[in-house]
Write an enzyme that holds these catalytic residues in place. Sequence first.
Site, short mmCIF file in Angstrom:
data_model
loop_
_atom_site.label_atom_id
_atom_site.label_comp_id
_atom_site.label_asym_id
_atom_site.label_seq_id
_atom_site.Cartn_x
_atom_site.Cartn_y
_atom_site.Cartn_z
N GLU A 43 -9.09 0.95 -4.70
CA GLU A 43 -10.17 0.36 -3.90
C GLU A 43 -10.69 1.32 -2.83
O GLU A 43 -11.77 1.12 -2.28
CB GLU A 43 -9.70 -0.94 -3.22
CG GLU A 43 -8.64 -0.75 -2.15
CD GLU A 43 -8.24 -2.05 -1.46
OE1 GLU A 43 -8.81 -3.11 -1.77
OE2 GLU A 43 -7.33 -2.01 -0.61
N GLN A 54 -1.73 -9.06 -6.73
CA GLN A 54 -0.84 -7.91 -6.49
C GLN A 54 0.15 -8.18 -5.36
O GLN A 54 1.17 -7.52 -5.25
CB GLN A 54 -1.67 -6.66 -6.16
CG GLN A 54 -2.50 -6.18 -7.31
CD GLN A 54 -3.66 -5.30 -6.88
OE1 GLN A 54 -3.55 -4.09 -6.87
NE2 GLN A 54 -4.78 -5.91 -6.52
N ARG A 78 -15.72 -3.29 -19.08
CA ARG A 78 -15.77 -4.45 -18.18
C ARG A 78 -14.92 -4.10 -16.96
O ARG A 78 -14.05 -3.22 -17.03
CB ARG A 78 -15.14 -5.69 -18.84
CG ARG A 78 -15.91 -6.21 -20.04
CD ARG A 78 -17.22 -6.87 -19.63
NE ARG A 78 -17.89 -7.46 -20.78
CZ ARG A 78 -18.71 -6.84 -21.62
NH1 ARG A 78 -18.95 -5.53 -21.44
NH2 ARG A 78 -19.28 -7.47 -22.62
N ASP A 104 0.82 -1.23 0.00
CA ASP A 104 0.00 0.00 0.00
C ASP A 104 0.85 1.27 0.00
O ASP A 104 0.34 2.34 -0.36
CB ASP A 104 -0.93 0.03 1.23
CG ASP A 104 -1.84 -1.19 1.30
OD1 ASP A 104 -2.05 -1.83 0.26
OD2 ASP A 104 -2.34 -1.49 2.40
O1 F6P Z 1 -2.70 -3.95 3.28
C1 F6P Z 1 -2.46 -4.82 2.23
C2 F6P Z 1 -3.75 -5.22 1.55
O2 F6P Z 1 -3.42 -6.08 0.46
C3 F6P Z 1 -4.63 -4.08 1.08
O3 F6P Z 1 -4.17 -3.47 -0.09
C4 F6P Z 1 -5.97 -4.78 0.95
O4 F6P Z 1 -7.05 -3.88 1.10
C5 F6P Z 1 -5.94 -5.76 2.09
O5 F6P Z 1 -4.58 -5.95 2.44
C6 F6P Z 1 -6.57 -7.09 1.79
O6 F6P Z 1 -6.62 -7.82 2.96
P1 F6P Z 1 -6.94 -9.39 3.00
O7 F6P Z 1 -5.72 -10.11 2.53
O8 F6P Z 1 -7.23 -9.64 4.43
O9 F6P Z 1 -8.10 -9.62 2.08
#
Ligand code: F6P
Length: 359
Positions: free
Chosen positions: A233, A268, A260, A141
Amino acid sequence: MKRIGIMTTGGDCSGLNTAINRIVRGADMRGWDVIGIIDGTDGFCDNPPRTIELNTETLPLAESRLAGSILHNGNAGAMNFETAATSGKLALFNRRFKRGLASLNLDALILIGGNGSTSLAWAHNDIYKDLQLICIPKTIDMDMPLTDKTLGFDTAVQQLTTFCDQLLLTARSHHRWFIVQAMGRDCGKLALTAGVACGASAILIPEIKFNTDKLAEHILNAPTDYGIIMVSEGITLRGHSGRPADMISRKLTASGIVNRTAFPEHYQRAGDTVATDRILATRFADCALNAIENGETYVMTALQDNECKTVALSDFVDYGDATRDPNIPDLVTANAYVEPDDPLLSVAQNMGIYIGEYK
Ligand code: F6P
């Protein structure tokens, strides 16, 4: 002779194994023992704590480029400061955690974590008073203050860019647009950086207000009838609910734009660690070991103007934008966001990318 522990907490990212491999190598050079704690704080709370001895063979060099963590990061419902605090079990958790730490007899603990784990470690710093606590910042992030780079970010940018590169080909075949939803929580750094890298036509991030009519106009006037619209997001749209990419998709469909949605999700956080992340992991590992040697504690390794140094955890928490979780009133998490003077914003705008109502 020292005995040090390593643990990986929070969401995983690529680069953790490289950091572990390099810490072990540097420790080996110094004749130190290294213990890996399995499943982060959850492993610590077991009696005895779940651990493995780490040496240069436990995580061979050939495997240190792989994503994930050989130490694991704990499962979603696992025991950590946050779940303990929200379920009213903080006192129990702290007792177990202290017991685990005492039983391992460590001189130092290297915590490889994100802004949540690092802020929490400082909030409960009393737990670590009998050893040296050194944090290494990692997250896709890039939302941690006081460091120009966090471990795992560059690989996530590469993964997301590759994902968009592939989509662009099918987008071209069908004269359609792909709205790609990037991770990043409420920080737009990953969406912005990968958006620029893949040549997106628009990038929407939480830090910059946008107008969907202007976005539609921009897409309708674009030189191509296909492309990538990157949305973070963390964006919101007043009066709408659901996934951000879906909300934007509905708006564009209403304007007659064929589109789409695509969700790269945890892809990621995967992928072989790119060279720049491996170098960063090596620098952070070296910096952490030097900090232990120098008797430092309650510090985090950081990259500032290409210099690797340690910063005090108290500064880390003070410096970031503090967020309070309503479920944990006594917890303040330090966050960083895309700043208005981020050079990528004006570069994107100069290249004709719609980035919202910026300047
Ligand atoms: O903080 C890292 C992250 O990948 C965020 O970008 C994402 O919102 C979140 O963790 C997803 O969390 P989880 O793996 O619990 O679905």
